[in-house]
Write an enzyme that holds these catalytic residues in place. Sequence first.
Site, PDB file in Angstrom:
ATOM      1  N   ALA A   7      33.003  75.839   0.464  1.00 35.45           N
ATOM      2  CA  ALA A   7      33.838  74.840  -0.174  1.00 35.45           C
ATOM      3  C   ALA A   7      35.352  75.078  -0.207  1.00 35.45           C
ATOM      4  O   ALA A   7      36.061  74.222  -0.450  1.00 35.45           O
ATOM      5  CB  ALA A   7      33.231  74.810  -1.525  1.00 35.45           C
ATOM      6  N   ASP A  33      30.805  71.997   5.183  1.00 34.74           N
ATOM      7  CA  ASP A  33      32.081  71.979   6.360  1.00 34.74           C
ATOM      8  C   ASP A  33      32.197  73.382   6.671  1.00 34.74           C
ATOM      9  O   ASP A  33      32.488  74.260   6.048  1.00 34.74           O
ATOM     10  CB  ASP A  33      33.231  71.596   5.425  1.00 34.74           C
ATOM     11  CG  ASP A  33      34.695  71.624   6.205  1.00 34.74           C
ATOM     12  OD1 ASP A  33      34.590  71.862   7.391  1.00 34.74           O
ATOM     13  OD2 ASP A  33      35.585  71.292   5.367  1.00 34.74           O
ATOM     14  N   PRO A  48      39.124  75.479   0.992  1.00 38.26           N
ATOM     15  CA  PRO A  48      40.117  75.583  -0.347  1.00 38.26           C
ATOM     16  C   PRO A  48      39.695  74.619  -1.502  1.00 38.26           C
ATOM     17  O   PRO A  48      40.394  74.498  -2.590  1.00 38.26           O
ATOM     18  CB  PRO A  48      41.193  75.290   0.245  1.00 38.26           C
ATOM     19  CG  PRO A  48      41.302  74.415   1.312  1.00 38.26           C
ATOM     20  CD  PRO A  48      40.068  74.946   1.929  1.00 38.26           C
ATOM     21  N   ASP A 101      31.430  79.595  -1.715  1.00 37.77           N
ATOM     22  CA  ASP A 101      32.100  80.054  -0.792  1.00 37.77           C
ATOM     23  C   ASP A 101      32.059  81.491  -0.671  1.00 37.77           C
ATOM     24  O   ASP A 101      31.709  82.200  -2.098  1.00 37.77           O
ATOM     25  CB  ASP A 101      33.489  79.685  -0.868  1.00 37.77           C
ATOM     26  CG  ASP A 101      34.402  79.853   0.735  1.00 37.77           C
ATOM     27  OD1 ASP A 101      34.398  78.790   1.216  1.00 37.77           O
ATOM     28  OD2 ASP A 101      34.694  80.985   0.809  1.00 37.77           O
ATOM     29  N   GLY A 150      39.157  70.709  -1.366  1.00 34.85           N
ATOM     30  CA  GLY A 150      39.442  69.313  -1.351  1.00 34.85           C
ATOM     31  C   GLY A 150      38.304  68.303  -1.619  1.00 34.85           C
ATOM     32  O   GLY A 150      38.147  67.521  -2.328  1.00 34.85           O
ATOM     33  N   LYS A 151      37.304  68.878  -0.996  1.00 32.95           N
ATOM     34  CA  LYS A 151      35.995  68.134  -0.869  1.00 32.95           C
ATOM     35  C   LYS A 151      35.499  68.164  -2.220  1.00 32.95           C
ATOM     36  O   LYS A 151      34.640  67.406  -2.490  1.00 32.95           O
ATOM     37  CB  LYS A 151      34.939  68.138   0.222  1.00 32.95           C
ATOM     38  CG  LYS A 151      35.836  68.205   1.584  1.00 32.95           C
ATOM     39  CD  LYS A 151      35.051  68.632   2.790  1.00 32.95           C
ATOM     40  CE  LYS A 151      35.840  68.550   4.123  1.00 32.95           C
ATOM     41  NZ  LYS A 151      36.923  69.272   4.332  1.00 32.95           N
ATOM     42  N   CYS A 199      36.145  70.727  11.475  1.00 31.30           N
ATOM     43  CA  CYS A 199      37.544  70.302  11.902  1.00 31.30           C
ATOM     44  C   CYS A 199      37.684  70.530  13.293  1.00 31.30           C
ATOM     45  O   CYS A 199      38.683  71.227  13.536  1.00 31.30           O
ATOM     46  CB  CYS A 199      38.512  70.678  11.185  1.00 31.30           C
ATOM     47  SG  CYS A 199      38.605  72.317  10.514  1.00 31.30           S
TER      48      CYS A 199
END
Length: 424
Positions: free
Chosen positions: A239, A301, A241, A259, A243-244, A354
Amino acid sequence: MTDPARRAALDLVTAALGRKAGLETALDGAALAGLAPQDRAFARALAMATLRHLGPIDQALDRCLQRPPPEPVRMILRLGAAQLFHLDTPPYAAVNSSVALAETARGAKGFKPLINAVLRRLGREGLPEAGPADLAPPWLFARWRAAYGDENARAIAAKIADEPPTDLTPRDPTETPALAEALEATVLPGGSLRREGRGRIEEWPGFAEGRWWVQDAAAAIPARLLDAGAGETALDLCAAPGGKALQLAAAGAKVTALDRSAVRLARLGEGLHRTGLAAEMVVADAEAWPDERTFDAVLLDAPCTASGTFRRNPDVLWTLRPGDVAKLAQVQARLLDAAARRVRPGGRLVYCVCSLETEEGEAQSRGFLARHPDFAVLLAAPGDAGAPAQSVTREGWLRILPHHLEGGLDGFFVAAFCRRASAD
Protein backbone atom coordinates in the site's frame (compact mmCIF):
# COMPACT_ATOMS: atom_id res chain seq x y z
CA MET A 1 34.76 27.97 -2.37
CA THR A 2 32.33 25.26 -3.46
CA ASP A 3 28.81 26.39 -4.31
CA PRO A 4 26.50 24.53 -1.86
CA ALA A 5 23.72 24.18 -4.43
CA ARG A 6 26.00 22.56 -7.01
CA ARG A 7 27.57 20.36 -4.34
CA ALA A 8 24.06 19.23 -3.39
CA ALA A 9 23.23 18.56 -7.04
CA LEU A 10 26.38 16.41 -7.30
CA ASP A 11 25.29 14.44 -4.23
CA LEU A 12 21.79 14.00 -5.67
CA VAL A 13 22.95 12.69 -9.03
CA THR A 14 25.56 10.44 -7.43
CA ALA A 15 22.93 8.94 -5.12
CA ALA A 16 20.39 8.60 -7.92
CA LEU A 17 22.74 6.70 -10.22
CA GLY A 18 24.38 4.67 -7.47
CA ARG A 19 21.59 2.06 -7.32
CA LYS A 20 21.26 2.69 -3.59
CA ALA A 21 18.32 4.73 -2.35
CA GLY A 22 17.48 6.48 -5.62
CA LEU A 23 16.57 10.05 -6.46
CA GLU A 24 13.27 10.16 -4.56
CA THR A 25 14.95 9.25 -1.27
CA ALA A 26 17.89 11.56 -1.97
CA LEU A 27 15.56 14.52 -2.52
CA ASP A 28 14.17 13.97 0.98
CA GLY A 29 17.60 13.39 2.51
CA ALA A 30 20.67 15.22 3.69
CA ALA A 31 21.73 16.56 0.28
CA LEU A 32 19.14 19.36 0.36
CA ALA A 33 18.89 19.79 4.12
CA GLY A 34 19.94 23.20 5.34
CA LEU A 35 19.97 24.85 1.91
CA ALA A 36 18.20 28.13 1.35
CA PRO A 37 14.99 27.72 -0.72
CA GLN A 38 16.63 29.26 -3.82
CA ASP A 39 19.65 26.97 -3.55
CA ARG A 40 17.42 23.96 -2.95
CA ALA A 41 15.42 24.74 -6.07
CA PHE A 42 18.57 25.18 -8.18
CA ALA A 43 20.11 21.93 -6.90
CA ARG A 44 16.97 20.00 -7.77
CA ALA A 45 16.68 21.66 -11.20
CA LEU A 46 20.32 20.89 -12.00
CA ALA A 47 20.06 17.27 -10.90
CA MET A 48 16.84 16.75 -12.86
CA ALA A 49 18.21 18.40 -16.00
CA THR A 50 21.29 16.18 -15.82
CA LEU A 51 19.27 12.98 -15.43
CA ARG A 52 16.63 13.86 -18.04
CA HIS A 53 19.30 14.56 -20.66
CA LEU A 54 21.86 12.01 -19.51
CA GLY A 55 21.96 10.07 -22.79
CA PRO A 56 22.89 12.99 -25.07
CA ILE A 57 25.19 14.47 -22.40
CA ASP A 58 27.17 11.24 -22.11
CA GLN A 59 27.40 10.95 -25.89
CA ALA A 60 28.86 14.47 -26.06
CA LEU A 61 31.31 13.77 -23.24
CA ASP A 62 32.49 10.51 -24.80
CA ARG A 63 33.28 12.43 -27.96
CA CYS A 64 35.61 14.69 -25.96
CA LEU A 65 37.28 12.04 -23.78
CA GLN A 66 40.06 9.71 -24.88
CA ARG A 67 39.41 7.33 -21.98
CA PRO A 68 36.71 7.04 -19.29
CA PRO A 69 37.49 9.31 -16.32
CA PRO A 70 36.84 8.34 -12.67
CA GLU A 71 33.14 8.35 -11.85
CA PRO A 72 33.22 11.52 -9.68
CA VAL A 73 34.84 13.37 -12.58
CA ARG A 74 32.19 12.15 -15.03
CA MET A 75 29.48 13.28 -12.61
CA ILE A 76 30.96 16.78 -12.45
CA LEU A 77 31.25 16.92 -16.23
CA ARG A 78 27.61 15.85 -16.54
CA LEU A 79 26.51 18.66 -14.25
CA GLY A 80 28.61 21.15 -16.19
CA ALA A 81 27.14 20.07 -19.52
CA ALA A 82 23.60 20.28 -18.14
CA GLN A 83 24.26 23.86 -17.06
CA LEU A 84 25.71 24.77 -20.43
CA PHE A 85 22.86 23.40 -22.52
CA HIS A 86 19.74 23.05 -20.38
CA LEU A 87 19.82 25.68 -17.60
CA ASP A 88 21.01 28.72 -19.53
CA THR A 89 23.96 29.13 -17.18
CA PRO A 90 26.61 31.46 -18.64
CA PRO A 91 29.47 29.35 -20.03
CA TYR A 92 32.11 30.86 -17.76
CA ALA A 93 29.95 30.10 -14.69
CA ALA A 94 29.26 26.54 -15.78
CA VAL A 95 32.95 25.86 -16.38
CA ASN A 96 34.38 27.65 -13.36
CA SER A 97 31.84 26.22 -10.91
CA SER A 98 32.55 22.70 -12.19
CA VAL A 99 36.29 23.16 -11.73
CA ALA A 100 35.65 24.48 -8.22
CA LEU A 101 33.44 21.48 -7.48
CA ALA A 102 36.34 19.16 -8.30
CA GLU A 103 38.37 20.78 -5.53
CA THR A 104 36.34 19.03 -2.82
CA ALA A 105 34.93 16.00 -4.66
CA ARG A 106 36.74 12.80 -3.73
CA GLY A 107 39.07 11.63 -6.50
CA ALA A 108 38.43 14.63 -8.75
CA LYS A 109 40.91 17.30 -7.64
CA GLY A 110 43.68 16.14 -9.96
CA PHE A 111 41.33 16.32 -12.96
CA LYS A 112 40.55 20.03 -12.81
CA PRO A 113 42.47 20.77 -16.05
CA LEU A 114 40.56 18.00 -17.83
CA ILE A 115 37.19 19.30 -16.58
CA ASN A 116 38.09 22.80 -17.69
CA ALA A 117 39.20 21.66 -21.15
CA VAL A 118 36.27 19.34 -21.83
CA LEU A 119 33.60 21.83 -20.80
CA ARG A 120 35.21 24.65 -22.77
CA ARG A 121 35.26 22.41 -25.82
CA LEU A 122 31.61 21.50 -25.31
CA GLY A 123 30.77 25.18 -25.01
CA ARG A 124 32.41 25.82 -28.38
CA GLU A 125 31.12 22.78 -30.26
CA GLY A 126 27.70 22.29 -28.66
CA LEU A 127 25.82 19.04 -28.24
CA PRO A 128 25.54 16.64 -31.17
CA GLU A 129 22.10 16.41 -32.72
CA ALA A 130 19.97 13.98 -30.72
CA GLY A 131 16.54 12.44 -31.15
CA PRO A 132 14.08 10.92 -28.66
CA ALA A 133 15.79 7.53 -28.86
CA ASP A 134 18.99 9.06 -27.49
CA LEU A 135 17.24 10.05 -24.27
CA ALA A 136 16.78 6.42 -23.17
CA PRO A 137 19.30 3.61 -22.62
CA PRO A 138 19.58 1.76 -25.97
CA TRP A 139 18.54 -1.63 -24.55
CA LEU A 140 15.45 -0.15 -22.95
CA PHE A 141 14.41 1.79 -26.04
CA ALA A 142 14.78 -1.41 -28.06
CA ARG A 143 12.37 -3.14 -25.66
CA TRP A 144 9.80 -0.37 -26.05
CA ARG A 145 10.10 -0.47 -29.83
CA ALA A 146 9.60 -4.25 -29.86
CA ALA A 147 6.57 -4.00 -27.56
CA TYR A 148 4.81 -0.90 -28.90
CA GLY A 149 6.30 -0.11 -32.32
CA ASP A 150 8.75 2.59 -33.38
CA GLU A 151 6.29 5.51 -33.32
CA ASN A 152 5.09 4.79 -29.78
CA ALA A 153 8.63 4.09 -28.56
CA ARG A 154 9.78 7.50 -29.81
CA ALA A 155 6.75 9.21 -28.28
CA ILE A 156 7.49 7.53 -24.93
CA ALA A 157 11.16 8.52 -25.02
CA ALA A 158 10.34 12.11 -25.97
CA LYS A 159 8.62 12.49 -22.59
CA ILE A 160 11.90 11.80 -20.74
CA ALA A 161 13.08 15.37 -21.24
CA ASP A 162 9.84 17.00 -20.08
CA GLU A 163 9.29 18.53 -16.65
CA PRO A 164 5.94 17.07 -15.56
CA PRO A 165 3.09 19.01 -13.98
CA THR A 166 1.77 18.05 -10.55
CA ASP A 167 -1.40 15.94 -10.37
CA LEU A 168 -3.68 15.91 -7.33
CA THR A 169 -6.55 13.68 -6.21
CA PRO A 170 -9.41 15.48 -4.39
CA ARG A 171 -10.67 13.83 -1.22
CA ASP A 172 -14.27 14.80 -2.06
CA PRO A 173 -15.13 14.74 -5.78
CA THR A 174 -17.88 17.32 -5.24
CA GLU A 175 -15.17 19.83 -4.30
CA THR A 176 -13.28 19.36 -7.56
CA PRO A 177 -14.56 22.53 -9.31
CA ALA A 178 -13.85 24.71 -6.28
CA LEU A 179 -10.39 23.20 -5.81
CA ALA A 180 -9.60 23.64 -9.49
CA GLU A 181 -10.39 27.35 -9.20
CA ALA A 182 -8.44 27.83 -5.96
CA LEU A 183 -5.40 25.94 -7.28
CA GLU A 184 -5.61 27.33 -10.83
CA ALA A 185 -5.65 23.69 -11.94
CA THR A 186 -7.15 21.77 -14.83
CA VAL A 187 -9.66 18.99 -14.23
CA LEU A 188 -8.56 15.79 -15.99
CA PRO A 189 -10.75 12.88 -17.10
CA GLY A 190 -11.56 10.85 -14.01
CA GLY A 191 -11.42 13.84 -11.69
CA SER A 192 -7.70 14.37 -11.04
CA LEU A 193 -6.45 17.95 -10.91
CA ARG A 194 -3.39 19.09 -12.84
CA ARG A 195 -1.37 22.10 -11.71
CA GLU A 196 1.49 23.58 -13.70
CA GLY A 197 2.82 25.75 -10.89
CA ARG A 198 5.86 25.02 -8.76
CA GLY A 199 6.70 25.74 -5.15
CA ARG A 200 6.11 24.09 -1.80
CA ILE A 201 2.95 22.00 -2.04
CA GLU A 202 2.40 22.43 1.71
CA GLU A 203 1.55 26.05 0.94
CA TRP A 204 -0.98 25.28 -1.82
CA PRO A 205 -4.68 25.92 -1.07
CA GLY A 206 -6.39 22.94 0.57
CA PHE A 207 -3.27 21.03 1.61
CA ALA A 208 -3.41 21.83 5.32
CA GLU A 209 -7.12 20.96 5.37
CA GLY A 210 -6.45 17.58 3.74
CA ARG A 211 -8.68 18.30 0.75
CA TRP A 212 -6.31 16.59 -1.72
CA TRP A 213 -3.09 14.61 -2.03
CA VAL A 214 -0.41 14.41 -4.70
CA GLN A 215 -0.96 11.46 -7.04
CA ASP A 216 -0.13 11.07 -10.72
CA ALA A 217 -3.20 10.88 -12.95
CA ALA A 218 -2.28 7.36 -14.05
CA ALA A 219 -1.69 6.19 -10.47
CA ALA A 220 -5.24 7.26 -9.55
CA ILE A 221 -6.83 4.98 -12.17
CA PRO A 222 -6.43 1.52 -10.52
CA ALA A 223 -8.37 2.41 -7.35
CA ARG A 224 -11.15 3.98 -9.44
CA LEU A 225 -11.29 0.84 -11.56
CA LEU A 226 -11.60 -1.32 -8.43
CA ASP A 227 -14.69 0.75 -7.59
CA ALA A 228 -14.89 -0.21 -3.91
CA GLY A 229 -18.08 1.37 -2.58
CA ALA A 230 -19.38 2.43 0.81
CA GLY A 231 -19.42 -0.42 3.29
CA GLU A 232 -17.34 -2.79 1.16
CA THR A 233 -14.16 -4.29 2.56
CA ALA A 234 -11.03 -3.42 0.59
CA LEU A 235 -7.46 -4.68 0.92
CA ASP A 236 -4.61 -2.60 -0.47
CA LEU A 237 -1.54 -4.82 -0.75
CA CYS A 238 1.87 -3.14 -1.02
CA ALA A 239 0.00 0.00 0.00
CA ALA A 240 2.80 2.50 0.69
CA PRO A 241 3.08 5.40 0.16
CA GLY A 242 -0.70 5.32 0.30
CA GLY A 243 -2.41 7.34 -2.43
CA LYS A 244 -4.59 4.43 -3.52
CA ALA A 245 -5.54 3.55 0.06
CA LEU A 246 -6.64 7.17 0.55
CA GLN A 247 -8.81 6.89 -2.56
CA LEU A 248 -10.47 3.71 -1.29
CA ALA A 249 -11.07 5.24 2.15
CA ALA A 250 -12.47 8.42 0.61
CA ALA A 251 -14.94 6.29 -1.37
CA GLY A 252 -16.29 4.89 1.89
CA ALA A 253 -14.68 1.45 1.83
CA LYS A 254 -13.44 -0.26 4.98
CA VAL A 255 -9.77 -0.32 4.08
CA THR A 256 -6.96 -2.56 5.25
CA ALA A 257 -3.62 -1.23 4.00
CA LEU A 258 -0.72 -3.68 4.15
CA ASP A 259 2.94 -3.09 3.43
CA ARG A 260 6.16 -4.77 4.53
CA SER A 261 7.88 -1.43 5.25
CA ALA A 262 6.88 0.31 8.47
CA VAL A 263 8.78 3.43 7.40
CA ARG A 264 6.94 3.70 4.09
CA LEU A 265 3.60 2.85 5.68
CA ALA A 266 4.11 5.74 8.10
CA ARG A 267 3.63 8.07 5.12
CA LEU A 268 0.14 6.65 4.72
CA GLY A 269 -0.46 7.32 8.41
CA GLU A 270 0.50 10.95 7.86
CA GLY A 271 -1.87 11.16 4.89
CA LEU A 272 -4.74 9.63 6.85
CA HIS A 273 -4.20 12.09 9.68
CA ARG A 274 -4.10 15.10 7.35
CA THR A 275 -7.18 14.08 5.37
CA GLY A 276 -9.24 12.80 8.29
CA LEU A 277 -9.70 9.42 6.61
CA ALA A 278 -9.43 6.02 8.28
CA ALA A 279 -7.79 2.70 7.42
CA GLU A 280 -6.38 -0.29 9.25
CA MET A 281 -2.63 -0.34 8.69
CA VAL A 282 -0.73 -3.63 8.82
CA VAL A 283 3.02 -4.10 8.58
CA ALA A 284 3.48 -7.56 7.04
CA ASP A 285 4.76 -9.48 4.04
CA ALA A 286 1.82 -9.94 1.67
CA GLU A 287 2.91 -13.50 0.85
CA ALA A 288 3.16 -14.58 4.49
CA TRP A 289 0.39 -12.55 6.18
CA PRO A 290 -1.34 -15.02 8.53
CA ASP A 291 -4.70 -13.21 8.60
CA GLU A 292 -7.39 -15.43 7.01
CA ARG A 293 -9.88 -12.70 6.03
CA THR A 294 -11.16 -12.33 2.51
CA PHE A 295 -12.31 -9.01 1.02
CA ASP A 296 -14.83 -7.63 -1.43
CA ALA A 297 -12.10 -5.77 -3.30
CA VAL A 298 -8.34 -6.30 -3.43
CA LEU A 299 -5.80 -3.95 -5.01
CA LEU A 300 -2.26 -5.10 -5.73
CA ASP A 301 0.16 -2.39 -6.85
CA ALA A 302 3.10 -4.76 -7.10
CA PRO A 303 6.80 -3.93 -6.74
CA CYS A 304 8.17 -3.41 -10.24
CA THR A 305 10.92 -1.82 -12.29
CA ALA A 306 9.00 1.50 -12.13
CA SER A 307 10.15 2.27 -15.67
CA GLY A 308 6.89 4.14 -16.24
CA THR A 309 7.73 6.75 -13.59
CA PHE A 310 10.68 8.28 -15.43
CA ARG A 311 8.99 11.69 -15.72
CA ARG A 312 9.59 12.30 -12.02
CA ASN A 313 12.29 9.69 -11.46
CA PRO A 314 14.52 9.78 -14.55
CA ASP A 315 17.21 7.86 -12.70
CA VAL A 316 15.16 4.65 -12.96
CA LEU A 317 16.05 4.42 -16.64
CA TRP A 318 19.78 4.39 -15.93
CA THR A 319 19.85 2.20 -12.82
CA LEU A 320 17.61 -0.50 -14.27
CA ARG A 321 19.35 -3.63 -15.59
CA PRO A 322 17.89 -6.21 -18.04
CA GLY A 323 17.98 -8.94 -15.42
CA ASP A 324 15.84 -6.87 -13.03
CA VAL A 325 12.73 -7.41 -15.15
CA ALA A 326 12.75 -11.20 -14.84
CA LYS A 327 13.54 -11.10 -11.12
CA LEU A 328 10.67 -8.77 -10.36
CA ALA A 329 8.30 -10.74 -12.57
CA GLN A 330 8.81 -13.74 -10.30
CA VAL A 331 7.93 -11.65 -7.25
CA GLN A 332 4.83 -10.26 -8.97
CA ALA A 333 3.53 -13.74 -9.83
CA ARG A 334 3.81 -14.84 -6.21
CA LEU A 335 2.10 -11.68 -4.98
CA LEU A 336 -0.73 -12.13 -7.47
CA ASP A 337 -1.32 -15.64 -6.15
CA ALA A 338 -1.33 -14.30 -2.60
CA ALA A 339 -3.77 -11.54 -3.59
CA ALA A 340 -6.11 -14.06 -5.22
CA ARG A 341 -6.46 -15.91 -1.91
CA ARG A 342 -7.73 -12.68 -0.32
CA VAL A 343 -10.63 -12.17 -2.75
CA ARG A 344 -13.99 -13.49 -1.59
CA PRO A 345 -16.15 -15.39 -4.11
CA GLY A 346 -17.82 -12.75 -6.25
CA GLY A 347 -15.18 -10.19 -5.29
CA ARG A 348 -12.83 -8.13 -7.43
CA LEU A 349 -9.07 -7.88 -7.86
CA VAL A 350 -7.12 -5.10 -9.58
CA TYR A 351 -3.47 -5.69 -10.46
CA CYS A 352 -1.26 -2.80 -11.51
CA VAL A 353 2.39 -1.86 -12.02
CA CYS A 354 3.99 1.48 -12.92
CA SER A 355 6.11 -0.31 -15.51
CA LEU A 356 6.34 -0.21 -19.29
CA GLU A 357 7.71 -3.75 -19.47
CA THR A 358 5.21 -6.31 -20.79
CA GLU A 359 6.63 -9.13 -18.64
CA GLU A 360 5.37 -7.20 -15.62
CA GLY A 361 1.94 -6.44 -17.08
CA GLU A 362 0.36 -8.39 -19.93
CA ALA A 363 2.40 -11.54 -19.35
CA GLN A 364 1.60 -11.48 -15.63
CA SER A 365 -2.12 -11.23 -16.31
CA ARG A 366 -2.09 -14.09 -18.80
CA GLY A 367 -0.16 -16.25 -16.37
CA PHE A 368 -2.54 -15.37 -13.56
CA LEU A 369 -5.60 -16.40 -15.55
CA ALA A 370 -3.95 -19.68 -16.51
CA ARG A 371 -3.20 -20.45 -12.86
CA HIS A 372 -6.57 -19.26 -11.53
CA PRO A 373 -9.49 -20.45 -13.68
CA ASP A 374 -11.90 -19.19 -11.00
CA PHE A 375 -11.07 -15.61 -12.06
CA ALA A 376 -12.23 -13.79 -15.18
CA VAL A 377 -11.28 -10.44 -16.72
CA LEU A 378 -13.44 -7.42 -15.97
CA LEU A 379 -13.25 -5.67 -19.29
CA ALA A 380 -12.22 -2.02 -19.24
CA ALA A 381 -13.94 0.31 -21.68
CA PRO A 382 -12.60 3.54 -23.19
CA GLY A 383 -12.80 6.28 -20.59
CA ASP A 384 -13.26 3.94 -17.62
CA ALA A 385 -11.80 5.42 -14.40
CA GLY A 386 -10.41 8.32 -16.40
CA ALA A 387 -8.13 6.14 -18.52
CA PRO A 388 -7.27 7.44 -22.01
CA ALA A 389 -9.28 5.67 -24.71
CA GLN A 390 -6.15 4.54 -26.54
CA SER A 391 -4.92 2.79 -23.40
CA VAL A 392 -7.55 0.02 -23.59
CA THR A 393 -6.12 -3.22 -25.00
CA ARG A 394 -8.01 -5.84 -26.94
CA GLU A 395 -7.94 -8.05 -23.83
CA GLY A 396 -9.80 -5.37 -21.87
CA TRP A 397 -6.75 -4.32 -19.85
CA LEU A 398 -5.19 -0.87 -19.63
CA ARG A 399 -1.73 -0.25 -21.07
CA ILE A 400 -1.20 3.42 -20.28
CA LEU A 401 1.73 4.99 -22.13
CA PRO A 402 3.23 8.33 -21.04
CA HIS A 403 2.09 10.15 -24.18
CA HIS A 404 -1.54 8.99 -24.01
CA LEU A 405 -2.57 12.25 -22.28
CA GLU A 406 -1.61 15.78 -23.22
CA GLY A 407 1.03 16.89 -20.75
CA GLY A 408 1.97 13.28 -20.06
CA LEU A 409 1.27 10.78 -17.30
CA ASP A 410 3.08 7.83 -15.79
CA GLY A 411 3.29 4.57 -17.70
CA PHE A 412 1.06 1.95 -16.09
CA PHE A 413 -0.46 -1.46 -16.67
CA VAL A 414 -3.82 -2.14 -15.00
CA ALA A 415 -6.00 -5.27 -15.14
CA ALA A 416 -9.23 -5.98 -13.27
CA PHE A 417 -10.52 -9.47 -12.47
CA CYS A 418 -13.57 -10.91 -10.74
CA ARG A 419 -13.68 -14.14 -8.79
CA ARG A 420 -16.57 -16.35 -9.78
CA ALA A 421 -19.16 -16.75 -7.05
CA SER A 422 -19.33 -20.50 -7.64
CA ALA A 423 -17.87 -23.13 -9.93
CA ASP A 424 -19.29 -23.14 -13.43
